[in-house]
Write an enzyme that holds these catalytic residues in place. Sequence first.
Site, short mmCIF file in Angstrom:
data_model
loop_
_atom_site.label_atom_id
_atom_site.label_comp_id
_atom_site.label_asym_id
_atom_site.label_seq_id
_atom_site.Cartn_x
_atom_site.Cartn_y
_atom_site.Cartn_z
N GLU A 75 0.82 -1.21 0.00
CA GLU A 75 0.00 0.00 0.00
C GLU A 75 0.86 1.26 0.00
OE1 GLU A 75 -3.75 1.96 -0.06
OE2 GLU A 75 -3.15 -0.12 -0.42
N ASP B 202 5.17 34.13 -10.32
CA ASP B 202 4.30 35.22 -9.90
C ASP B 202 4.51 35.38 -8.39
OD1 ASP B 202 2.10 37.06 -9.83
OD2 ASP B 202 0.85 35.41 -9.10
N ASP C 165 1.97 37.32 -5.83
CA ASP C 165 0.74 37.28 -5.05
C ASP C 165 -0.05 36.01 -5.32
OD1 ASP C 165 0.09 40.50 -4.10
OD2 ASP C 165 1.63 40.10 -5.60
#
Length: 334
Positions: free
Chosen positions: A8, A123, A125
Amino acid sequence: MWISTLPEALSEWQRTLCTAPLWQLADDTLVATEHAQDSAWLVAVGEALNPAALSRLGKLLGEQRVSAVLYPLPEAARPTLLLGCDRFSPELVAALREHAFAFDVCHLRTLPTLAQPGLLVMDMDSTAIRIECIDEIARLAGVGEQVAAVTAAAMQGKLEFADSLRNRVALLEGAPVSILDEVAANMPWMPGLPELVETLKGAGWKVAIASGGFTRFAGELQRALGLDAIHANELAVEEGRLTGKVTGRIVDAAVKAEELTALGEQYGIALTQRVAVGDGANDLKMMAAAGLGIAIHAKPVVRAQAAASIEHHDLDGVLCLLQASRAATLRWTR
């Protein structure tokens, strides 16, 4: 080998898959192979990756008739799978976007490598930091709601950016410049930012910001992180107060793209090694000018056009994408 027989946890796959150099993915099974594939890539990142997730990806690949090989697990910031594909399929991109995954998954024509010089331009913001600085300035100046509404429309591509910026900045006229210091002092970094910058610079990459925001805040990040370059807007100030104007050429979508290209040429970075990261419509031209454009927590219009999209992670997801290519030269071994 049935995929369902894998452990898993990805961290335990090595002991099961070390019996062959590579594994061909075929729906619900893995077939031992010595033949690598690198005409395109599929990268998946997330804690939810497990045998069921790989089986689901295998089914989608089969439906689109894309052959894929599972490479050894990359050493990455988060659990990551790298699959080399025999071709790039726009239909597979569309199919992946239609499915709701609990992990990030991207099908890419090319994948930058940390083994060669590169350039990442972000970028600022809502990308390098978690806020829109102009909205925070406006809130402190008492015009928060008016400015935030225009910001949201501009980031969704509903307004021309330069005009929207002028209109928003005009509402700040008369606000004390000390507001900028207050916002800068409380500017929350996007999780994973320092690790991303440190890893890239350690690999010899250049890291820069191209922002429709303001130099006061981009400069703060440059000083703190050692960024190679910043390009942002300058707020005009007179007698300690904002004039409501921006000085110089506004950093809009076209200017961001120009800056990425100029930096790439200045540093001698191959196009395939230029990466752009952003969240708003103002970043789309920059992404298109890069070898790889990555959207992060992006607006729908941006997710639809970006080559890669990170939704379940922060900048650690971007780092995983860039770390994934390390596995392309590896083979499963005991």
